[in-house]
Design a protein around this motif. Structure first.
Motif, PDB file in Angstrom:
ATOM      1  N   VAL A  98       0.840  -1.196   0.000  1.00 49.74           N
ATOM      2  CA  VAL A  98       0.000   0.000   0.000  1.00 49.74           C
ATOM      3  C   VAL A  98       0.881   1.255   0.000  1.00 49.74           C
ATOM      4  N   GLN A  99       1.967   1.217   0.711  1.00 50.88           N
ATOM      5  CA  GLN A  99       2.896   2.352   0.701  1.00 50.88           C
ATOM      6  C   GLN A  99       3.458   2.565  -0.709  1.00 50.88           C
ATOM      7  N   GLU A 100       3.802   1.496  -1.387  1.00 53.57           N
ATOM      8  CA  GLU A 100       4.299   1.605  -2.769  1.00 53.57           C
ATOM      9  C   GLU A 100       3.215   2.148  -3.708  1.00 53.57           C
ATOM     10  N   ILE A 101       1.983   1.738  -3.486  1.00 51.87           N
ATOM     11  CA  ILE A 101       0.867   2.254  -4.284  1.00 51.87           C
ATOM     12  C   ILE A 101       0.771   3.767  -4.109  1.00 51.87           C
ATOM     13  N   TRP A 102       0.877   4.246  -2.870  1.00 56.55           N
ATOM     14  CA  TRP A 102       0.786   5.682  -2.622  1.00 56.55           C
ATOM     15  C   TRP A 102       1.956   6.439  -3.239  1.00 56.55           C
ATOM     16  N   ILE A 103       3.119   5.854  -3.252  1.00 54.44           N
ATOM     17  CA  ILE A 103       4.269   6.500  -3.896  1.00 54.44           C
ATOM     18  C   ILE A 103       4.008   6.647  -5.388  1.00 54.44           C
ATOM     19  N   LYS A 104       3.514   5.586  -6.014  1.00 54.16           N
ATOM     20  CA  LYS A 104       3.196   5.650  -7.444  1.00 54.16           C
ATOM     21  C   LYS A 104       2.100   6.668  -7.722  1.00 54.16           C
ATOM     22  N   ALA A 105       1.072   6.695  -6.867  1.00 57.12           N
ATOM     23  CA  ALA A 105      -0.021   7.641  -7.058  1.00 57.12           C
ATOM     24  C   ALA A 105       0.474   9.078  -6.901  1.00 57.12           C
ATOM     25  N   TYR A 106       1.334   9.311  -5.933  1.00 57.79           N
ATOM     26  CA  TYR A 106       1.860  10.653  -5.703  1.00 57.79           C
ATOM     27  C   TYR A 106       2.666  11.128  -6.910  1.00 57.79           C
ATOM     28  N   ARG A 107       3.484  10.246  -7.441  1.00 53.29           N
ATOM     29  CA  ARG A 107       4.310  10.599  -8.608  1.00 53.29           C
ATOM     30  C   ARG A 107       3.454  10.883  -9.842  1.00 53.29           C
ATOM     31  N   ALA A 108       2.316  10.225  -9.946  1.00 50.40           N
ATOM     32  CA  ALA A 108       1.461  10.385 -11.129  1.00 50.40           C
ATOM     33  C   ALA A 108       0.329  11.391 -10.908  1.00 50.40           C
ATOM     34  N   TYR A 109       0.210  11.936  -9.720  1.00 47.84           N
ATOM     35  CA  TYR A 109      -0.940  12.784  -9.380  1.00 47.84           C
ATOM     36  C   TYR A 109      -1.040  14.022 -10.264  1.00 47.84           C
ATOM     37  N   ASP A 110       0.077  14.556 -10.711  1.00 46.46           N
ATOM     38  CA  ASP A 110       0.009  15.745 -11.564  1.00 46.46           C
ATOM     39  C   ASP A 110      -0.618  15.429 -12.923  1.00 46.46           C
ATOM     40  N   LYS A 111      -0.643  14.154 -13.310  1.00 56.96           N
ATOM     41  CA  LYS A 111      -1.250  13.739 -14.574  1.00 56.96           C
ATOM     42  C   LYS A 111      -2.739  13.395 -14.419  1.00 56.96           C
ATOM     43  N   TYR A 112      -3.184  13.235 -13.189  1.00 53.81           N
ATOM     44  CA  TYR A 112      -4.585  12.917 -12.915  1.00 53.81           C
ATOM     45  C   TYR A 112      -5.441  14.139 -13.208  1.00 53.81           C
ATOM     46  N   THR A 113      -6.550  13.918 -13.892  1.00 53.76           N
ATOM     47  CA  THR A 113      -7.461  15.024 -14.170  1.00 53.76           C
ATOM     48  C   THR A 113      -8.749  14.828 -13.390  1.00 53.76           C
ATOM     49  N   GLU A 114      -9.347  15.904 -13.003  1.00 54.77           N
ATOM     50  CA  GLU A 114     -10.592  15.859 -12.242  1.00 54.77           C
ATOM     51  C   GLU A 114     -11.737  15.248 -13.052  1.00 54.77           C
ATOM     52  N   ALA A 115     -11.594  15.206 -14.357  1.00 54.17           N
ATOM     53  CA  ALA A 115     -12.643  14.625 -15.197  1.00 54.17           C
ATOM     54  C   ALA A 115     -12.818  13.137 -14.902  1.00 54.17           C
ATOM     55  N   GLY A 116     -11.742  12.501 -14.457  1.00 51.06           N
ATOM     56  CA  GLY A 116     -11.813  11.081 -14.114  1.00 51.06           C
ATOM     57  C   GLY A 116     -12.273  10.905 -12.686  1.00 51.06           C
ATOM     58  N   LYS A 117     -12.573   9.694 -12.353  1.00 51.83           N
ATOM     59  CA  LYS A 117     -12.963   9.371 -10.981  1.00 51.83           C
ATOM     60  C   LYS A 117     -11.714   8.957 -10.211  1.00 51.83           C
TER      61      LYS A 117
END
Length: 64
Positions: A34-53
């Motif tokens: 789960v910690q690794e998942i959060w690291i990946k999510a944090y690194r990719a968060y700038d690419k996440y758009t609010e249009a998605g869920k």
């Protein structure tokens, strides 16, 4: 406006732990994954758009 990442972690960690725990029985490994998942999510968060869920986006990271 994107949600504060700290709030996202707080709100979504319980279901992530349950999801990973369902796949892996070792508690220490579950927490590490789960910690690794959060690291990946944090690194990719700038690419996440609010249009998605958010939850499906996080689920995809969990599955990968």
């Amino acid at each position: 406006m994107k949600a504060d990442f700290e709030c996202i972690v707080r709100d979504n960690t319980p279901w992530m732990l349950a999801y990973v725990r369902n796949k892996i029985s070792n508690k220490d490994q579950v927490e590490d994954i789960v910690q690794e998942i959060w690291i990946k999510a944090y690194r990719a968060y700038d690419k996440y758009t609010e249009a998605g869920k958010l939850k499906p986006w996080l689920m995809r990271i969990c599955q990968n």
